[in-house]
Design an enzyme around this catalytic site. Structure first.
Site, PDB file in Angstrom:
ATOM      1  N   HIS A 105       0.828  -1.211   0.000  1.00  0.00           N
ATOM      2  CA  HIS A 105       0.000   0.000   0.000  1.00  0.00           C
ATOM      3  C   HIS A 105       0.861   1.260   0.000  1.00  0.00           C
ATOM      4  O   HIS A 105       0.385   2.342   0.346  1.00  0.00           O
ATOM      5  CB  HIS A 105      -0.925   0.043   1.223  1.00  0.00           C
ATOM      6  CG  HIS A 105      -2.050  -0.934   1.190  1.00  0.00           C
ATOM      7  ND1 HIS A 105      -1.881  -2.262   1.485  1.00  0.00           N
ATOM      8  CD2 HIS A 105      -3.352  -0.786   0.878  1.00  0.00           C
ATOM      9  CE1 HIS A 105      -3.046  -2.886   1.363  1.00  0.00           C
ATOM     10  NE2 HIS A 105      -3.953  -2.013   0.999  1.00  0.00           N
ATOM     11  N   GLY A 106       2.148   1.092  -0.278  1.00  0.00           N
ATOM     12  CA  GLY A 106       3.023   2.258  -0.325  1.00  0.00           C
ATOM     13  C   GLY A 106       3.615   2.666   1.016  1.00  0.00           C
ATOM     14  O   GLY A 106       4.306   3.682   1.112  1.00  0.00           O
ATOM     15  N   ASN A 135      15.548 -13.302   1.455  1.00  0.00           N
ATOM     16  CA  ASN A 135      14.360 -12.433   1.583  1.00  0.00           C
ATOM     17  C   ASN A 135      14.132 -11.712   0.247  1.00  0.00           C
ATOM     18  O   ASN A 135      14.400 -10.520   0.088  1.00  0.00           O
ATOM     19  CB  ASN A 135      14.560 -11.441   2.730  1.00  0.00           C
ATOM     20  CG  ASN A 135      13.285 -10.682   3.078  1.00  0.00           C
ATOM     21  OD1 ASN A 135      12.306 -10.733   2.334  1.00  0.00           O
ATOM     22  ND2 ASN A 135      13.316  -9.970   4.195  1.00  0.00           N
ATOM     23  N   GLU A 136      13.605 -12.484  -0.706  1.00  0.00           N
ATOM     24  CA  GLU A 136      13.510 -11.971  -2.078  1.00  0.00           C
ATOM     25  C   GLU A 136      12.594 -10.757  -2.195  1.00  0.00           C
ATOM     26  O   GLU A 136      12.854  -9.844  -2.981  1.00  0.00           O
ATOM     27  CB  GLU A 136      13.026 -13.088  -3.019  1.00  0.00           C
ATOM     28  CG  GLU A 136      14.082 -14.178  -3.174  1.00  0.00           C
ATOM     29  CD  GLU A 136      13.575 -15.388  -3.917  1.00  0.00           C
ATOM     30  OE1 GLU A 136      12.433 -15.370  -4.414  1.00  0.00           O
ATOM     31  OE2 GLU A 136      14.342 -16.366  -3.982  1.00  0.00           O
ATOM     32  N   TYR A 142      13.956  -3.078  -2.126  1.00  0.00           N
ATOM     33  CA  TYR A 142      15.080  -2.140  -1.995  1.00  0.00           C
ATOM     34  C   TYR A 142      15.728  -1.842  -3.352  1.00  0.00           C
ATOM     35  O   TYR A 142      16.177  -0.725  -3.590  1.00  0.00           O
ATOM     36  CB  TYR A 142      16.099  -2.660  -0.974  1.00  0.00           C
ATOM     37  CG  TYR A 142      15.624  -2.486   0.455  1.00  0.00           C
ATOM     38  CD1 TYR A 142      15.377  -1.199   0.958  1.00  0.00           C
ATOM     39  CD2 TYR A 142      15.394  -3.564   1.293  1.00  0.00           C
ATOM     40  CE1 TYR A 142      14.928  -1.023   2.263  1.00  0.00           C
ATOM     41  CE2 TYR A 142      14.943  -3.392   2.597  1.00  0.00           C
ATOM     42  CZ  TYR A 142      14.713  -2.118   3.072  1.00  0.00           C
ATOM     43  OH  TYR A 142      14.266  -1.936   4.361  1.00  0.00           O
ATOM     44  N   LYS A 144      14.050  -1.659  -6.090  1.00  0.00           N
ATOM     45  CA  LYS A 144      13.101  -0.689  -6.661  1.00  0.00           C
ATOM     46  C   LYS A 144      13.368   0.710  -6.105  1.00  0.00           C
ATOM     47  O   LYS A 144      13.187   1.719  -6.790  1.00  0.00           O
ATOM     48  CB  LYS A 144      11.676  -1.154  -6.321  1.00  0.00           C
ATOM     49  CG  LYS A 144      10.566  -0.407  -7.002  1.00  0.00           C
ATOM     50  CD  LYS A 144      10.264  -0.998  -8.372  1.00  0.00           C
ATOM     51  CE  LYS A 144       9.455  -0.078  -9.242  1.00  0.00           C
ATOM     52  NZ  LYS A 144       8.017  -0.261  -9.147  1.00  0.00           N
TER      53      LYS A 144
HETATM   54  C1  LIG Z   1      16.752  -3.740   6.193  1.00  0.00           C
HETATM   55  C2  LIG Z   1      15.476  -4.515   6.346  1.00  0.00           C
HETATM   56  O1  LIG Z   1      14.547  -4.028   6.904  1.00  0.00           O
HETATM   57  S1  LIG Z   1      15.355  -6.079   5.668  1.00  0.00           S
HETATM   58  C3  LIG Z   1      13.713  -6.623   6.109  1.00  0.00           C
HETATM   59  C4  LIG Z   1      12.652  -5.976   5.279  1.00  0.00           C
HETATM   60  N1  LIG Z   1      11.341  -6.274   5.832  1.00  0.00           N
HETATM   61  C5  LIG Z   1      10.696  -7.434   5.623  1.00  0.00           C
HETATM   62  O2  LIG Z   1      11.141  -8.330   4.920  1.00  0.00           O
HETATM   63  C6  LIG Z   1       9.375  -7.558   6.352  1.00  0.00           C
HETATM   64  C7  LIG Z   1       8.239  -8.021   5.450  1.00  0.00           C
HETATM   65  N2  LIG Z   1       8.028  -7.135   4.314  1.00  0.00           N
HETATM   66  C8  LIG Z   1       7.652  -5.841   4.443  1.00  0.00           C
HETATM   67  O3  LIG Z   1       7.568  -5.305   5.533  1.00  0.00           O
HETATM   68  C9  LIG Z   1       7.305  -5.066   3.193  1.00  0.00           C
HETATM   69  O4  LIG Z   1       6.744  -5.932   2.244  1.00  0.00           O
HETATM   70  C10 LIG Z   1       8.492  -4.295   2.554  1.00  0.00           C
HETATM   71  C11 LIG Z   1       9.134  -3.386   3.587  1.00  0.00           C
HETATM   72  C12 LIG Z   1       9.548  -5.255   1.986  1.00  0.00           C
HETATM   73  C13 LIG Z   1       7.936  -3.451   1.391  1.00  0.00           C
HETATM   74  O5  LIG Z   1       6.950  -2.581   1.913  1.00  0.00           O
HETATM   75  P1  LIG Z   1       5.534  -2.435   1.193  1.00  0.00           P
HETATM   76  O6  LIG Z   1       4.745  -1.439   1.953  1.00  0.00           O
HETATM   77  O7  LIG Z   1       4.924  -3.778   1.000  1.00  0.00           O
HETATM   78  O8  LIG Z   1       5.977  -1.865  -0.251  1.00  0.00           O
HETATM   79  P2  LIG Z   1       5.375  -0.575  -0.988  1.00  0.00           P
HETATM   80  O9  LIG Z   1       3.915  -0.803  -1.234  1.00  0.00           O
HETATM   81  O10 LIG Z   1       5.760   0.664  -0.285  1.00  0.00           O
HETATM   82  O11 LIG Z   1       6.146  -0.685  -2.388  1.00  0.00           O
HETATM   83  C14 LIG Z   1       6.985   0.365  -2.882  1.00  0.00           C
HETATM   84  C15 LIG Z   1       7.416  -0.013  -4.287  1.00  0.00           C
HETATM   85  O12 LIG Z   1       8.183  -1.235  -4.228  1.00  0.00           O
HETATM   86  C16 LIG Z   1       7.583  -2.221  -5.055  1.00  0.00           C
HETATM   87  N3  LIG Z   1       7.649  -3.504  -4.376  1.00  0.00           N
HETATM   88  C17 LIG Z   1       7.284  -3.806  -3.123  1.00  0.00           C
HETATM   89  N4  LIG Z   1       7.470  -5.118  -2.866  1.00  0.00           N
HETATM   90  C18 LIG Z   1       7.948  -5.643  -4.030  1.00  0.00           C
HETATM   91  C19 LIG Z   1       8.312  -6.968  -4.423  1.00  0.00           C
HETATM   92  N5  LIG Z   1       8.230  -7.997  -3.591  1.00  0.00           N
HETATM   93  N6  LIG Z   1       8.761  -7.143  -5.700  1.00  0.00           N
HETATM   94  C20 LIG Z   1       8.859  -6.116  -6.574  1.00  0.00           C
HETATM   95  N7  LIG Z   1       8.521  -4.834  -6.236  1.00  0.00           N
HETATM   96  C21 LIG Z   1       8.067  -4.619  -4.986  1.00  0.00           C
HETATM   97  C22 LIG Z   1       6.126  -1.799  -5.200  1.00  0.00           C
HETATM   98  O13 LIG Z   1       5.569  -2.300  -6.388  1.00  0.00           O
HETATM   99  C23 LIG Z   1       6.221  -0.288  -5.198  1.00  0.00           C
HETATM  100  O14 LIG Z   1       6.564   0.169  -6.492  1.00  0.00           O
HETATM  101  P3  LIG Z   1       6.098   1.634  -7.007  1.00  0.00           P
HETATM  102  O15 LIG Z   1       6.857   2.643  -6.175  1.00  0.00           O
HETATM  103  O16 LIG Z   1       6.483   1.631  -8.441  1.00  0.00           O
HETATM  104  O17 LIG Z   1       4.614   1.698  -6.784  1.00  0.00           O
END
Ligand SMILES: CC(=O)SCCNC(=O)CCNC(=O)[C@H](O)C(C)(C)COP(=O)(O)OP(=O)(O)OC[C@H]1O[C@@H](n2cnc3c(N)ncnc32)[C@H](O)[C@@H]1OP(=O)(O)O
Length: 177
Positions: A105-106, A135-136, A142, A144
């Protein structure tokens, strides 16, 4: 849909512990043994540990809310609080964790932009993080956001040695918000 980000303080410790455990469990439980998960959760998220981290001046935690419901959190580190010696001109995103039902949801991007804003405000030249090589989803997120892999380091999940990719983004010519 209204987003709000606010900095955490000591009075948030219980909520921080709950959301940390919930999101870590949901992210990693399918790829790790229950024993290693339990060992890590107890070590990383016990109240004494979180209290120390909340009291560390060079670390900050933020909660993000969607429509007044807590949806995730950010932890950033500078100076000696960084988990690798990356230098005083860098800022570490140690954690961005969004609760499962709030992902895509951004909100992750909003927390990333918060970290960038602080890095620019504090005159940092680069922003970096470590992410588990398996953690694909996070690696794709990141990438992106413009990060590139620059190295790796090992990390213990319970008794299992795992590899974290180090990903870096230069801020020298970037003032995006
Ligand atoms: C350093 C660390 O924190 S490592 C650990 C990271 N955290 C985790 O693994 C916990 C589980 N995952 C999460 O919390 C979340 O899914 C996160 C942090 C990885 C991403 O946050 P989200 O709120 O889901 O992503 P968000 O909706 O903000 O997406 C931002 C952009 O990234 C892209 N994106 C997000 N996830 C993916 C994915 N899996 N594959 C490809 N693109 C992606 C989105 O399409 C979006 O693109 P846009 O800017 O063109 O619209």
């Amino acid at each position: 849909m209204t987003q709000k980000i606010r900095q955490c303080n000591l009075s948030d410790i219980k909520t921080l512990q709950e959301i940390s455990i919930e999101t870590f469990n949901d992210t990693f439980k399918d790829q790790n043994s229950p024993e290693n998960m339990a060992t890590y959760l107890e070590k990383a998220f016990n109240l004494e540990q979180l209290k120390d981290e909340l009291a560390t001046a060079a670390s900050q935690f933020y909660f993000i809310y969607l429509n007044d419901e807590i949806a995730g959190y950010l932890k950033i580190n500078i100076l000696d609080a960084q988990s690798e010696k990356m230098g005083d001109d860098s800022l570490e995103i140690e954690r961005i964790y969004i609760r499962s039902s709030f992902q895509k949801h951004g909100l992750g991007k909003s927390l990333y932009q918060k970290a960038i804003a602080y890095a620019n405000e504090w005159g940092k030249k680069k922003i970096w993080l470590g992410v588990w090589e398996k953690n694909e989803n996070a690696i794709a997120f990141y990438k992106k956001m413009g990060f590139e892999q620059s190295g790796s380091h090992s990390f213990y999940m319970g008794d299992e040695e795992q590899i974290d990719l180090i990903m870096v983004k230069s801020l020298t010519n970037s003032f995006e918000g």
